[in-house]
Scaffold this motif. Sequence first.
Motif, mmCIF file in Angstrom:
data_model
loop_
_atom_site.group_PDB
_atom_site.id
_atom_site.type_symbol
_atom_site.label_atom_id
_atom_site.label_comp_id
_atom_site.label_asym_id
_atom_site.label_seq_id
_atom_site.Cartn_x
_atom_site.Cartn_y
_atom_site.Cartn_z
ATOM 1 N N LYS A 42 0.855 -1.053 0.082
ATOM 2 C CA LYS A 42 -0.118 -0.148 0.007
ATOM 3 C C LYS A 42 0.942 1.272 -0.037
ATOM 4 N N LEU A 43 2.123 0.951 0.406
ATOM 5 C CA LEU A 43 3.026 2.231 0.796
ATOM 6 C C LEU A 43 3.841 2.217 -0.657
ATOM 7 N N GLY A 44 3.653 1.283 -1.585
ATOM 8 C CA GLY A 44 4.626 1.412 -2.970
ATOM 9 C C GLY A 44 5.574 0.377 -2.873
ATOM 10 N N TYR A 45 5.900 -0.298 -2.099
ATOM 11 C CA TYR A 45 6.936 -1.320 -2.130
ATOM 12 C C TYR A 45 6.724 -2.527 -2.939
ATOM 13 N N GLN A 46 7.477 -3.014 -3.536
ATOM 14 C CA GLN A 46 7.726 -4.111 -4.312
ATOM 15 C C GLN A 46 8.596 -5.290 -3.738
ATOM 16 N N LEU A 47 8.007 -6.511 -4.030
ATOM 17 C CA LEU A 47 8.784 -7.699 -3.422
ATOM 18 C C LEU A 47 9.625 -7.990 -4.257
ATOM 19 N N LEU A 48 10.910 -8.103 -3.754
ATOM 20 C CA LEU A 48 12.108 -8.571 -4.727
ATOM 21 C C LEU A 48 12.254 -9.966 -4.827
ATOM 22 N N PHE A 49 12.342 -10.575 -3.370
ATOM 23 C CA PHE A 49 12.676 -11.968 -3.413
ATOM 24 C C PHE A 49 12.516 -12.463 -2.039
ATOM 25 N N VAL A 50 12.433 -13.648 -1.787
ATOM 26 C CA VAL A 50 12.237 -14.388 -0.435
ATOM 27 C C VAL A 50 13.756 -15.129 -0.368
ATOM 28 N N ARG A 51 14.459 -14.999 0.590
ATOM 29 C CA ARG A 51 15.648 -15.868 0.837
ATOM 30 C C ARG A 51 15.323 -16.884 2.071
ATOM 31 N N SER A 52 15.605 -18.096 1.687
ATOM 32 C CA SER A 52 15.145 -19.165 2.668
ATOM 33 C C SER A 52 16.383 -19.940 2.981
ATOM 34 N N SER A 53 16.348 -20.253 4.373
ATOM 35 C CA SER A 53 17.463 -20.731 4.914
ATOM 36 C C SER A 53 16.808 -22.113 5.834
ATOM 37 N N ARG A 58 12.767 -17.634 6.774
ATOM 38 C CA ARG A 58 12.594 -17.233 5.289
ATOM 39 C C ARG A 58 12.587 -15.684 5.610
ATOM 40 N N THR A 59 13.290 -14.865 4.833
ATOM 41 C CA THR A 59 13.541 -13.330 4.927
ATOM 42 C C THR A 59 12.902 -12.825 3.593
ATOM 43 N N ALA A 60 12.068 -12.107 3.636
ATOM 44 C CA ALA A 60 11.543 -11.458 2.399
ATOM 45 C C ALA A 60 12.383 -10.183 1.999
ATOM 46 N N VAL A 61 12.698 -9.699 0.952
ATOM 47 C CA VAL A 61 13.164 -8.363 0.761
ATOM 48 C C VAL A 61 12.360 -7.792 -0.081
#
Length: 93
Positions: free
Chosen positions: A43-54, A58-61
């Motif tokens: 809603k603030l204009g962010y776009q999902l780049l990727f999700v890093r899994s270990s 999991r960390t979303a960027v």
Amino acid sequence: MQASALDSNYLTFEERRIAQANVEQHWDRLTTPQRFAFYTLAKLGYQLLFVRSSPHSRTAVAKQDDKLVTIDDEGDIDFNPDVVLRERRPPRH
């Protein structure tokens, strides 16, 4: 095993980076709390780049302009993450 899975074993590092997952595939990797947190960011204009899994998390960027944020698997948003993105480089020939 599908042909695409077999072919990916023979891709160079650069070719694998080019064949990155699309946003829908990243969305499927988010936990439910991450989805709710990202919905707020979108809603603030962010776009999902990727999700890093270990193995343990999991960390979303996500990115808006030049600002990066991360979302941990519990949905907590870090607006000042210690993340450095690789430069996009053309593939080597």
